[in-house]
Design an enzyme around this catalytic site. Sequence first.
Site, PDB file in Angstrom:
ATOM      1  CE  LYS A 147      -2.589  -0.964   3.646  1.00 40.54           C
ATOM      2  NZ  LYS A 147      -2.204  -2.327   4.079  1.00 40.54           N
TER       3      LYS A 147
ATOM      4  NE  ARG B 195       6.584  -2.792   6.959  1.00 46.23           N
ATOM      5  CZ  ARG B 195       5.318  -2.395   6.847  1.00 46.23           C
ATOM      6  NH1 ARG B 195       4.785  -2.222   5.649  1.00 46.23           N
ATOM      7  NH2 ARG B 195       4.602  -2.215   7.926  1.00 46.23           N
TER       8      ARG B 195
ATOM      9  NE  ARG C 155       4.915   0.241  10.664  1.00 45.58           N
ATOM     10  CZ  ARG C 155       3.754   0.110  10.037  1.00 45.58           C
ATOM     11  NH1 ARG C 155       3.592   0.619   8.838  1.00 45.58           N
ATOM     12  NH2 ARG C 155       2.755  -0.527  10.611  1.00 45.58           N
TER      13      ARG C 155
ATOM     14  NE  ARG D 115       1.103  -4.269  11.778  1.00 43.37           N
ATOM     15  CZ  ARG D 115       2.306  -4.337  11.199  1.00 43.37           C
ATOM     16  NH1 ARG D 115       3.308  -4.943  11.816  1.00 43.37           N
ATOM     17  NH2 ARG D 115       2.498  -3.792  10.035  1.00 43.37           N
TER      18      ARG D 115
HETATM   19  P1  ADP Z   1      -0.238  -1.749   8.976  1.00 39.89           P
HETATM   20  O1  ADP Z   1      -1.340  -1.719   7.964  1.00 39.89           O
HETATM   21  O2  ADP Z   1       1.013  -2.370   8.435  1.00 39.89           O
HETATM   22  O3  ADP Z   1      -0.627  -2.327  10.282  1.00 39.89           O
HETATM   23  P2  ADP Z   1      -0.480   1.157   9.361  1.00 39.89           P
HETATM   24  O4  ADP Z   1       0.626   2.125   9.242  1.00 39.89           O
HETATM   25  O5  ADP Z   1      -1.601   1.281   8.405  1.00 39.89           O
HETATM   26  O6  ADP Z   1       0.230  -0.249   9.258  1.00 39.89           O
HETATM   27  O7  ADP Z   1      -1.082   1.202  10.827  1.00 39.89           O
HETATM   28  C1  ADP Z   1      -0.255   1.076  11.959  1.00 39.89           C
HETATM   29  C2  ADP Z   1      -1.087   1.027  13.227  1.00 39.89           C
HETATM   30  O8  ADP Z   1      -1.810   2.258  13.352  1.00 39.89           O
HETATM   31  C3  ADP Z   1      -2.159  -0.042  13.280  1.00 39.89           C
HETATM   32  O9  ADP Z   1      -1.663  -1.297  13.700  1.00 39.89           O
HETATM   33  C4  ADP Z   1      -3.143   0.577  14.282  1.00 39.89           C
HETATM   34  O10 ADP Z   1      -2.653   0.459  15.598  1.00 39.89           O
HETATM   35  C5  ADP Z   1      -3.102   2.034  13.907  1.00 39.89           C
HETATM   36  N1  ADP Z   1      -4.119   2.343  12.869  1.00 39.89           N
HETATM   37  C6  ADP Z   1      -3.879   2.833  11.628  1.00 39.89           C
HETATM   38  N2  ADP Z   1      -5.014   2.990  10.928  1.00 39.89           N
HETATM   39  C7  ADP Z   1      -6.018   2.583  11.756  1.00 39.89           C
HETATM   40  C8  ADP Z   1      -7.431   2.488  11.622  1.00 39.89           C
HETATM   41  N3  ADP Z   1      -8.050   2.831  10.480  1.00 39.89           N
HETATM   42  N4  ADP Z   1      -8.137   2.020  12.682  1.00 39.89           N
HETATM   43  C9  ADP Z   1      -7.539   1.680  13.824  1.00 39.89           C
HETATM   44  N5  ADP Z   1      -6.219   1.724  14.014  1.00 39.89           N
HETATM   45  C10 ADP Z   1      -5.448   2.180  13.001  1.00 39.89           C
END
Ligand code: ADP
Length: 228
Positions: free
Chosen positions: A20, A133, A164, A175
């Site tokens: 993404k 990554r 990360r 996740r």
């Molecule tokens: P990934 O998809 O690899 O988990 P993201 O950068 O999209 O990474 O999100 C990292 C973290 O941020 C998530 O594990 C969550 O804790 C929080 N987060 C991000 N977007 C959301 C969302 N739409 N709803 C709830 N938590 C979110």
Amino acid sequence: MASAVHGPRLVLLGRQGAGKGTQAAKLVVHLGVQHLSTGAILRQEVAAGTELGLHVQELMEAGDLVPDEIVLEVVAHQLADPDVQRRGFLLDGFPRTQRQAAALLQLLGSSGLDAAINLEVPAAVVRRRLLSRRVCSRCDTPTTARHREHTVYCQICGGTAVRRPDDTPDAIERRLATYEEQTGPLLGFFRDKRLLVDVDSLGSPDEVFDRLMRELQPILWGTGEAVS
Ligand code: ADP
Ligand code: ZN
């Protein structure tokens, strides 16, 4: 390519590690849309040590979702920006729950979204990708460098590439499990609304981007008076 009235309004879905962030960086250049990554926004809050950041840090590092109300407030605030409305947007990492999806469509209105892009990659492949990554510590863009032994710098902003804190085996499993349970069902939600665009996302970033644009172009040209 963006419409004279407003730019493309897109959602990017797909498992963690599906690409993404990589495709978002390309779409931003190509379409001029505003990239709205809820994960990146929340990580900035954590890095800045704000009240919100302190509140969500532990949840994020464990690989748990942040409560819907918090994320909804963040997204509503971003979408209210007139510049974002004019340029269009690419929501990345949002929505992730039924409640977020319903709230988004309510916020945007019935014709407020052009497409929900689903980057398809099997779980076994993304597990491998996530464990190795590196992403930019400043702008969150994934690095493409293969050599890990030296410091790698971001091609976009020059920041350093880092692991990360939630790319640990435990947090990755949490996740991915949450994705299957809570976010996977949204594919059906968007498919029922004829908004879903499935893209096979195995292959090089450029190959995936070509496939994605082939699907997206007719959709974007079909909305409003498109100008290129
Ligand atoms: P990934 O998809 O690899 O988990 P993201 O950068 O999209 O990474 O999100 C990292 C973290 O941020 C998530 O594990 C969550 O804790 C929080 N987060 C991000 N977007 C959301 C969302 N739409 N709803 C709830 N938590 C979110
Ligand atoms: Zn960067």
